[in-house]
Design an enzyme around this catalytic site. Structure first.
Site, PDB file in Angstrom:
ATOM      1  N   LYS A   1    -101.745  15.380 -24.716  1.00  0.00           N
ATOM      2  CA  LYS A   1    -102.429  15.647 -23.443  1.00  0.00           C
ATOM      3  C   LYS A   1    -102.982  17.075 -23.335  1.00  0.00           C
ATOM      4  O   LYS A   1    -103.974  17.298 -22.653  1.00  0.00           O
ATOM      5  CB  LYS A   1    -101.482  15.394 -22.266  1.00  0.00           C
ATOM      6  CG  LYS A   1    -101.271  13.921 -21.957  1.00  0.00           C
ATOM      7  CD  LYS A   1    -100.364  13.771 -20.741  1.00  0.00           C
ATOM      8  CE  LYS A   1    -100.300  12.336 -20.271  1.00  0.00           C
ATOM      9  NZ  LYS A   1     -99.519  12.189 -19.036  1.00  0.00           N
TER      10      LYS A   1
ATOM     11  N   ASP B   1    -103.333  11.482 -13.482  1.00  0.00           N
ATOM     12  CA  ASP B   1    -101.910  11.384 -13.105  1.00  0.00           C
ATOM     13  C   ASP B   1    -101.690  11.875 -11.675  1.00  0.00           C
ATOM     14  O   ASP B   1    -100.917  11.286 -10.913  1.00  0.00           O
ATOM     15  CB  ASP B   1    -101.032  12.206 -14.053  1.00  0.00           C
ATOM     16  CG  ASP B   1    -100.771  11.503 -15.378  1.00  0.00           C
ATOM     17  OD1 ASP B   1    -100.838  10.262 -15.414  1.00  0.00           O
ATOM     18  OD2 ASP B   1    -100.509  12.197 -16.376  1.00  0.00           O
TER      19      ASP B   1
HETATM   20  P1  NDP Z   1     -91.846  16.820 -20.614  1.00  0.00           P
HETATM   21  O1  NDP Z   1     -91.177  16.690 -21.940  1.00  0.00           O
HETATM   22  O2  NDP Z   1     -93.084  17.655 -20.482  1.00  0.00           O
HETATM   23  O3  NDP Z   1     -90.761  17.409 -19.544  1.00  0.00           O
HETATM   24  C1  NDP Z   1     -89.451  16.898 -19.524  1.00  0.00           C
HETATM   25  C2  NDP Z   1     -88.721  17.417 -18.282  1.00  0.00           C
HETATM   26  O4  NDP Z   1     -87.421  16.800 -18.240  1.00  0.00           O
HETATM   27  C3  NDP Z   1     -88.477  18.930 -18.287  1.00  0.00           C
HETATM   28  O5  NDP Z   1     -88.472  19.400 -16.958  1.00  0.00           O
HETATM   29  C4  NDP Z   1     -87.061  19.020 -18.900  1.00  0.00           C
HETATM   30  O6  NDP Z   1     -86.351  20.175 -18.521  1.00  0.00           O
HETATM   31  C5  NDP Z   1     -86.402  17.816 -18.263  1.00  0.00           C
HETATM   32  N1  NDP Z   1     -85.264  17.361 -19.055  1.00  0.00           N
HETATM   33  C6  NDP Z   1     -85.286  16.709 -20.236  1.00  0.00           C
HETATM   34  N2  NDP Z   1     -84.021  16.447 -20.642  1.00  0.00           N
HETATM   35  C7  NDP Z   1     -83.181  16.966 -19.699  1.00  0.00           C
HETATM   36  C8  NDP Z   1     -81.767  17.001 -19.545  1.00  0.00           C
HETATM   37  N3  NDP Z   1     -80.951  16.454 -20.442  1.00  0.00           N
HETATM   38  N4  NDP Z   1     -81.259  17.580 -18.423  1.00  0.00           N
HETATM   39  C9  NDP Z   1     -82.072  18.118 -17.470  1.00  0.00           C
HETATM   40  N5  NDP Z   1     -83.436  18.120 -17.576  1.00  0.00           N
HETATM   41  C10 NDP Z   1     -83.984  17.546 -18.667  1.00  0.00           C
HETATM   42  O7  NDP Z   1     -92.090  15.320 -20.116  1.00  0.00           O
HETATM   43  P2  NDP Z   1     -93.194  14.794 -19.080  1.00  0.00           P
HETATM   44  O8  NDP Z   1     -93.305  15.780 -17.998  1.00  0.00           O
HETATM   45  O9  NDP Z   1     -94.403  14.379 -19.817  1.00  0.00           O
HETATM   46  O10 NDP Z   1     -92.525  13.429 -18.556  1.00  0.00           O
HETATM   47  C11 NDP Z   1     -91.388  13.425 -17.705  1.00  0.00           C
HETATM   48  C12 NDP Z   1     -91.078  12.003 -17.278  1.00  0.00           C
HETATM   49  O11 NDP Z   1     -92.117  11.488 -16.449  1.00  0.00           O
HETATM   50  C13 NDP Z   1     -90.937  11.033 -18.441  1.00  0.00           C
HETATM   51  O12 NDP Z   1     -89.805  10.232 -18.222  1.00  0.00           O
HETATM   52  C14 NDP Z   1     -92.189  10.179 -18.366  1.00  0.00           C
HETATM   53  O13 NDP Z   1     -91.960   8.874 -18.813  1.00  0.00           O
HETATM   54  C15 NDP Z   1     -92.500  10.204 -16.869  1.00  0.00           C
HETATM   55  N6  NDP Z   1     -93.912  10.010 -16.581  1.00  0.00           N
HETATM   56  C16 NDP Z   1     -94.296   8.959 -15.789  1.00  0.00           C
HETATM   57  C17 NDP Z   1     -95.616   8.760 -15.475  1.00  0.00           C
HETATM   58  C18 NDP Z   1     -96.005   7.594 -14.614  1.00  0.00           C
HETATM   59  O14 NDP Z   1     -97.202   7.301 -14.532  1.00  0.00           O
HETATM   60  N7  NDP Z   1     -95.091   6.943 -13.942  1.00  0.00           N
HETATM   61  C19 NDP Z   1     -96.668   9.664 -15.968  1.00  0.00           C
HETATM   62  C20 NDP Z   1     -96.170  10.754 -16.773  1.00  0.00           C
HETATM   63  C21 NDP Z   1     -94.838  10.897 -17.074  1.00  0.00           C
HETATM   64  P3  NDP Z   1     -86.382  21.497 -19.442  1.00  0.00           P
HETATM   65  O15 NDP Z   1     -87.728  22.151 -19.184  1.00  0.00           O
HETATM   66  O16 NDP Z   1     -85.239  22.319 -18.933  1.00  0.00           O
HETATM   67  O17 NDP Z   1     -86.224  21.058 -20.874  1.00  0.00           O
END
Ligand code: NDP
Length: 279
Positions: free
Chosen positions: A65, A101
């Site tokens: 993206k 989005d």
């Molecule tokens: P990213 O990888 O960019 O971000 C992941 C986020 O989750 C970060 O804030 C990260 O925190 C946090 N995270 C991951 N693991 C943990 C953990 N064990 N404990 C606490 N925080 C955690 O992912 P995206 O932003 O692209 O996607 C996030 C979610 O949104 C996904 O599940 C995706 O499927 C969903 N999504 C849904 C969409 C829809 O249309 N419904 C569209 C886009 C995404 P940290 O920065 O501290 O690592």
């Protein structure tokens, strides 16, 4: 036959082909929508191939993206602000990137969640790509205050700094994610959005059930499992809930509208997405 596709790496899980093909077939539009796995080092060559006249565009998902941006000829204001592209429109050899989005989130929130963020306080969990699109949507829609909670609080701080150039009036705070800090920011009529990936495993949840007050709306961007543990527990505690499928369908509908220049059949896309999830 003209072509559309969703690209990502991996991509086998994507339900976008089912959703879009149902819409194309309903209207009798002779376009095939495929799923394309593109490894990161092949992205430039693949994007260049979209200029050949056969393609109408693509949807873009993880991990491309952001990487796709320098390969395009132009960006919409939404894509520019969010710093990520999920839709590319190919026309006359020119490639323009959009981010649907944010629009998809807002449409889902208003239509399915019956929630208008104007003047409201929001707790946003996450600071990744999805959180950034949600934050842009909430700020544009006039939320009063958004607190960005993240495990790595410095990433939330970076998101707040990035939003500082958006020229918005929403007050932005950051905090480390923990159940007490989250509940302190929420009151009746508020909104909690989970934009972390915590909850993809059915046993995980980003915040403890006790921190969810009744009378709020809880939105989880995750759409598989349905419901997530967060939404199940929120419902049990008297909160309203909305899962991530309406957002997914509405971002797809907004992409369809960009490519086709006509309204998308949202209900047909929703039903196709639900069927695809069950398989
Ligand atoms: P990213 O990888 O960019 O971000 C992941 C986020 O989750 C970060 O804030 C990260 O925190 C946090 N995270 C991951 N693991 C943990 C953990 N064990 N404990 C606490 N925080 C955690 O992912 P995206 O932003 O692209 O996607 C996030 C979610 O949104 C996904 O599940 C995706 O499927 C969903 N999504 C849904 C969409 C829809 O249309 N419904 C569209 C886009 C995404 P940290 O920065 O501290 O690592």
């Amino acid at each position: 036959m003209k072509r559309l596709a969703v690209i990502g790496y991996p991509i086998h899980h994507s339900i976008s082909p089912a959703m879009h093909q149902a819409a194309l077939d309903l209207y009798g539009i002779p376009v095939v929508y495929e799923r394309r796995e593109v490894v990161p080092d092949k992205l430039p060559a693949f994007i260049d191939s979209l200029r050949d006249g056969e393609w109408m565009g693509i949807n873009v998902t993880v991990p491309h993206k952001e990487a796709v941006i320098p390969l395009l000829d132009g960006l919409s204001p939404d894509a520019e602000a969010i710093g990520a592209v999920n839709t590319v429109v190919a026309s006359d050899g020119r490639l323009v990137g959009y981010n649907t989005d944010a629009d998809g989130f807002l449409r889902a929130l208003r239509e399915r969640g019956e929630f208008d963020p104007a003047g409201r306080d929001v707790a946003l969990l996450g600071a990744g790509g999805a959180a950034r699109a949600v934050l842009w949507a909430l700020c544009r829609a006039g939320a009063r205050k958004v607190t960005i909670f993240n495990r790595h609080v410095e990433r939330a701080e970076r998101l707040r700094m990035a939003a500082a150039v958006w020229g918005i009036s929403t007050q932005l705070d950051v905090a480390r994610i923990d159940q007490f800090s989250v509940s302190a920011k929420l009151s009746r009529g508020g909104l909690l959005v989970n934009a972390t990936s915590v909850g993809l495993a059915p046993t995980e949840t980003p915040v403890a059930a006790e921190s969810i007050p009744e009378g709020i709306l809880v939105v989880d961007l995750i759409y598989n499992p349905r419901p997530t543990r967060l939404l199940r527990e929120a419902g049990e505690r008297g909160a309203r809930t909305l899962d991530g499928l309406p957002m997914l369908v509405h971002q797809g509908a907004a992409a369809f509208e960009r490519w086709m220049g006509r309204a998308a059949p949202v209900d047909v896309m929703f039903a196709a997405a639900e069927r695809a999830l069950q398989h």
